[in-house]
Design a protein around this motif. Structure first.
Motif, PDB file in Angstrom:
ATOM      1  N   ASP A   1       0.868  -1.184   0.000  1.00 18.25           N
ATOM      2  CA  ASP A   1       0.000   0.000   0.000  1.00 18.25           C
ATOM      3  C   ASP A   1       0.907   1.237   0.000  1.00 18.25           C
ATOM      4  O   ASP A   1       1.341   1.712   1.045  1.00 18.25           O
ATOM      5  CB  ASP A   1      -0.916  -0.023   1.219  1.00 18.25           C
ATOM      6  CG  ASP A   1      -1.925   1.114   1.214  1.00 18.25           C
ATOM      7  OD1 ASP A   1      -1.906   1.925   0.262  1.00 18.25           O
ATOM      8  OD2 ASP A   1      -2.736   1.202   2.163  1.00 18.25           O
ATOM      9  N   THR A   2       1.208   1.746  -1.185  1.00 15.00           N
ATOM     10  CA  THR A   2       2.125   2.881  -1.288  1.00 15.00           C
ATOM     11  C   THR A   2       1.544   4.135  -0.645  1.00 15.00           C
ATOM     12  O   THR A   2       2.297   4.981  -0.153  1.00 15.00           O
ATOM     13  CB  THR A   2       2.439   3.162  -2.766  1.00 15.00           C
ATOM     14  OG1 THR A   2       1.204   3.337  -3.490  1.00 15.00           O
ATOM     15  CG2 THR A   2       3.208   1.997  -3.383  1.00 15.00           C
ATOM     16  N   ALA A   3       0.211   4.259  -0.618  1.00 15.76           N
ATOM     17  CA  ALA A   3      -0.411   5.417   0.021  1.00 15.76           C
ATOM     18  C   ALA A   3      -0.158   5.427   1.521  1.00 15.76           C
ATOM     19  O   ALA A   3      -0.112   6.491   2.150  1.00 15.76           O
ATOM     20  CB  ALA A   3      -1.915   5.440  -0.259  1.00 15.76           C
ATOM     21  N   ALA A   4       0.020   4.247   2.107  1.00 18.13           N
ATOM     22  CA  ALA A   4       0.296   4.141   3.534  1.00 18.13           C
ATOM     23  C   ALA A   4       1.792   4.128   3.831  1.00 18.13           C
ATOM     24  O   ALA A   4       2.191   3.913   4.981  1.00 18.13           O
ATOM     25  CB  ALA A   4      -0.353   2.877   4.108  1.00 18.13           C
ATOM     26  N   GLY A   5       2.625   4.336   2.806  1.00 18.34           N
ATOM     27  CA  GLY A   5       4.067   4.376   3.021  1.00 18.34           C
ATOM     28  C   GLY A   5       4.766   3.049   2.836  1.00 18.34           C
ATOM     29  O   GLY A   5       5.962   2.936   3.128  1.00 18.34           O
ATOM     30  N   GLU A   6       4.050   2.026   2.369  1.00 14.99           N
ATOM     31  CA  GLU A   6       4.676   0.729   2.143  1.00 14.99           C
ATOM     32  C   GLU A   6       5.393   0.709   0.801  1.00 14.99           C
ATOM     33  O   GLU A   6       5.070   1.486  -0.099  1.00 14.99           O
ATOM     34  CB  GLU A   6       3.609  -0.373   2.181  1.00 14.99           C
ATOM     35  CG  GLU A   6       2.958  -0.562   3.532  1.00 14.99           C
ATOM     36  CD  GLU A   6       1.912  -1.656   3.514  1.00 14.99           C
ATOM     37  OE1 GLU A   6       1.408  -2.014   4.596  1.00 14.99           O
ATOM     38  OE2 GLU A   6       1.585  -2.153   2.414  1.00 14.99           O
ATOM     39  N   PRO A   7       6.363  -0.193   0.638  1.00 15.79           N
ATOM     40  CA  PRO A   7       7.031  -0.323  -0.664  1.00 15.79           C
ATOM     41  C   PRO A   7       6.046  -0.785  -1.734  1.00 15.79           C
ATOM     42  O   PRO A   7       4.966  -1.296  -1.433  1.00 15.79           O
ATOM     43  CB  PRO A   7       8.122  -1.372  -0.395  1.00 15.79           C
ATOM     44  CG  PRO A   7       8.288  -1.405   1.084  1.00 15.79           C
ATOM     45  CD  PRO A   7       6.969  -1.051   1.664  1.00 15.79           C
ATOM     46  N   GLU A   8       6.438  -0.607  -2.977  1.00 21.44           N
ATOM     47  CA  GLU A   8       5.586  -1.023  -4.082  1.00 21.44           C
ATOM     48  C   GLU A   8       5.271  -2.514  -4.018  1.00 21.44           C
ATOM     49  O   GLU A   8       4.157  -2.947  -4.302  1.00 21.44           O
ATOM     50  CB  GLU A   8       6.274  -0.684  -5.401  1.00 21.44           C
ATOM     51  CG  GLU A   8       5.449  -0.961  -6.639  1.00 21.44           C
ATOM     52  CD  GLU A   8       6.169  -0.573  -7.906  1.00 21.44           C
ATOM     53  OE1 GLU A   8       5.596  -0.738  -8.999  1.00 21.44           O
ATOM     54  OE2 GLU A   8       7.337  -0.097  -7.801  1.00 21.44           O
ATOM     55  N   VAL A   9       6.273  -3.303  -3.656  1.00 27.56           N
ATOM     56  CA  VAL A   9       6.088  -4.739  -3.390  1.00 27.56           C
ATOM     57  C   VAL A   9       6.588  -4.993  -1.979  1.00 27.56           C
ATOM     58  O   VAL A   9       7.738  -4.678  -1.651  1.00 27.56           O
ATOM     59  CB  VAL A   9       6.857  -5.608  -4.406  1.00 27.56           C
ATOM     60  CG1 VAL A   9       6.679  -7.082  -4.068  1.00 27.56           C
ATOM     61  CG2 VAL A   9       6.379  -5.323  -5.820  1.00 27.56           C
ATOM     62  N   LEU A  10       5.725  -5.549  -1.142  1.00 25.49           N
ATOM     63  CA  LEU A  10       6.057  -5.775   0.268  1.00 25.49           C
ATOM     64  C   LEU A  10       6.638  -7.171   0.433  1.00 25.49           C
ATOM     65  O   LEU A  10       5.981  -8.177   0.117  1.00 25.49           O
ATOM     66  CB  LEU A  10       4.799  -5.614   1.124  1.00 25.49           C
ATOM     67  CG  LEU A  10       4.982  -5.621   2.646  1.00 25.49           C
ATOM     68  CD1 LEU A  10       5.854  -4.456   3.082  1.00 25.49           C
ATOM     69  CD2 LEU A  10       3.634  -5.580   3.349  1.00 25.49           C
ATOM     70  N   VAL A  11       7.865  -7.249   0.916  1.00 22.75           N
ATOM     71  CA  VAL A  11       8.563  -8.520   1.138  1.00 22.75           C
ATOM     72  C   VAL A  11       8.786  -8.664   2.641  1.00 22.75           C
ATOM     73  O   VAL A  11       9.400  -7.788   3.258  1.00 22.75           O
ATOM     74  CB  VAL A  11       9.903  -8.561   0.385  1.00 22.75           C
ATOM     75  CG1 VAL A  11      10.581  -9.914   0.564  1.00 22.75           C
ATOM     76  CG2 VAL A  11       9.698  -8.263  -1.087  1.00 22.75           C
ATOM     77  N   MET A  12       8.299  -9.766   3.217  1.00 17.59           N
ATOM     78  CA  MET A  12       8.382  -9.952   4.662  1.00 17.59           C
ATOM     79  C   MET A  12       8.862 -11.358   4.995  1.00 17.59           C
ATOM     80  O   MET A  12       8.481 -12.329   4.331  1.00 17.59           O
ATOM     81  CB  MET A  12       7.022  -9.699   5.329  1.00 17.59           C
ATOM     82  CG  MET A  12       6.508  -8.284   5.188  1.00 17.59           C
ATOM     83  SD  MET A  12       5.054  -7.978   6.216  1.00 17.59           S
ATOM     84  CE  MET A  12       5.759  -8.131   7.864  1.00 17.59           C
ATOM     85  N   ALA A  13       9.707 -11.455   6.029  1.00 16.25           N
ATOM     86  CA  ALA A  13      10.164 -12.749   6.541  1.00 16.25           C
ATOM     87  C   ALA A  13       9.236 -13.196   7.658  1.00 16.25           C
ATOM     88  O   ALA A  13       8.813 -12.392   8.491  1.00 16.25           O
ATOM     89  CB  ALA A  13      11.602 -12.637   7.054  1.00 16.25           C
TER      90      ALA A  13
END
Length: 471
Positions: free
Chosen positions: A135-147
């Motif tokens: 969610d780029t509007a919420a400040g997240e990266p364009e693609v969210l990668v999480m461990a």
């Protein structure tokens, strides 16, 4: 978090899901509850918080008072994790940043997330990396990668397609450790589930544009009957650690007796130890009067006990632990009188290095698919032949002295003269990917400067020649 997770009840009332999806959710939930206690136990051993195992010989009061810890299980994990150093994605063409991945990886702090995921995989047998549109509007990266840790995640493996068919990750818990929010990863959608106070679950569906589960496992030693691998903290490791920890407690108790040798006094009156036996043992001067018959008392000392058998026993457990994990005995705090030679150090590390090389190849397969998912989500594209050829680059897990590396590189360059112009030569010499990038940049800058100098000199020479011959 409490081990009470095994008492969880699988979700019964879930909105906005089909019956087939609900069956998958329940299956994942039951698997997570079954694996959780064992994962918590391994975390306790990793954090050196495992309880002392009663022996029956040591009084329970002494067991409660002595706070002994041992970090061998942590070394079994970290000694291997330290040799799995990811340096970036590469292509056969040698591109420094293929498919412009650096920006997304940097926005996701991948250089910080991946080492944690590798450590978690060695601790719990596997960990997971999820990719989804942010969610780029919420400040997240364009693609969210999480461990994701296997302590709060689980998956189902599709043996025919060699990939995850569904997965579940717990994202939030209540104060007592009960799950209150979780994501379910399916080939066609990602289900974000939230638990209501009534116990029912509300689901929000997010479409999955790739048509495959957006999660990849990082596994240690996967096998045909265990596709999600096995932990570095195995049953032998935990058993050996228990025995070594008990030996530490026995040594601590024996040290008090070793510091105050046992004495024996014959022919003394009953009030000879009015100040107490312990005070008599530690006093510098000790006087005993004759008994009522006038005989001089006899004072003797029992033979001093030795702690050597306990030290030898501890060393034996360290050797067993080294054999079970490949961690050199020197890393377990066992110091020898004669320092080992470079050849001996290489021999001790050989098994660990071989395991690290094998693991890096295994994890590279998962990281390749992570990179492919990132590009496909970002560009809304299909899997291209160029994208299929992307690979993961790792630092050499074996330590090589700069002198030995330079000598070997010089000899190889005599056989393969073009090797000196390759980036592989810089990797072989022990330079990191960042250092290689800077070296190549300096090389290109120097080549540009030399080319400009050559052109400038050529221009002056041409101009001078034209002045001498106006025609």
């Amino acid at each position: 978090m409490s081990v009470a997770l095994v008492t969880w009840q699988a979700p019964r009332f879930v909105t906005n899901v089909s019956d087939a999806e609900l069956d998958i959710i329940r299956q994942l939930f039951v698997t997570l509850a079954a694996k959780y206690p064992r994962n918590v136990m391994r975390s306790m051993y990793f954090d050196a918080k495992m309880p002392l195992q009663p022996t029956g010989n040591i009084p329970e009061e002494a067991m409660r008072k002595i706070k002994a810890v041992l970090d061998w299980p942590e070394k079994a994990v970290s000694a291997l994790a330290e040799r799995s150093v990811f340096e970036g994605f590469v292509t056969p063409g040698g591109d420094q940043d293929p498919f412009d991945l650096f920006g997304i990886l940097d926005a996701n702090r991948f250089d910080l997330e991946l080492p944690q995921a590798i450590t978690s995989a060695y601790k719990h047998a596997c960990s997971f990396i999820t990719t989804t549109l942010g969610d780029t509007a919420a400040g997240e990266p364009e693609v969210l990668v999480m461990a994701r840790s296997a302590e709060w995640s689980t998956a189902i493996w599709d043996k025919r397609r060699r990939m995850v068919s569904s997965a579940l990750t717990v994202t939030e818990t209540t104060a007592d450790g009960q799950p209150s929010a979780m994501d379910v990863w399916l080939p066609d959608a990602v289900l974000s589930m939230t638990r209501r106070p009534s116990g029912s679950w509300v689901t929000e569906r997010q479409p999955n544009p790739l048509g495959e589960v957006l999660i990849e496992p990082l596994t240690f030693d996967p096998q045909l009957d265990r596709p999600f691998g096995r932990s570095r903290i195995t049953r032998p490791v935990m058993n050996i650690t228990d025995h070594a920890l008990t030996t530490i407690v026995r040594t601590e108790i024996s040290a008090d007796f070793y510091a105050a040798p046992r004495m024996m006094a014959l022919g003394v009156t009953q009030d000879a130890f009015t100040r107490g036996k312990w005070q008599a043992a530690i006093d510098r001067w000790f006087a005993i009067s004759k008994d009522e018959d006038g005989d001089v008392p006899t004072v003797q000392q029992f033979p001093q006990m030795t702690m050597q058998p306990l030290t030898d026993l501890y060393r034996m457990y360290a050797t067993q632990f080294s054999g079970a994990t490949g961690v050199p005995v020197a890393n377990l705090g066992i110091v020898t009188d004669n320092p080992p030679s470079a050849e001996a150090l290489f021999a001790d590390d050989r098994r660990l290095v071989s395991t690290a090389k094998r693991q890096n190849r295994i994890m590279a397969s998962s990281l390749r698919r992570v990179a492919q998912k990132i590009v496909r989500l970002r560009d809304a594209s299909e899997l291209t032949p160029e994208l299929q050829r992307i690979d993961a680059s790792w630092a050499n897990p074996a330590f090589t002295s700069p002198t030995a590396a330079a000598d070997a590189l010089q000899k190889l360059s005599l056989v393969f003269p073009w090797l000196g112009e390759s980036e592989v030569a810089l990797e072989f010499a022990g330079f990191s990917q960042t250092e290689i990038t800077r070296l190549l940049s300096d090389k290109r800058r120097g080549q540009t400067t030399n080319a400009l100098s050559t052109l400038s000199a050529l221009g002056k020479t041409t101009g001078a020649a034209a002045g001498d011959n106006p025609s």
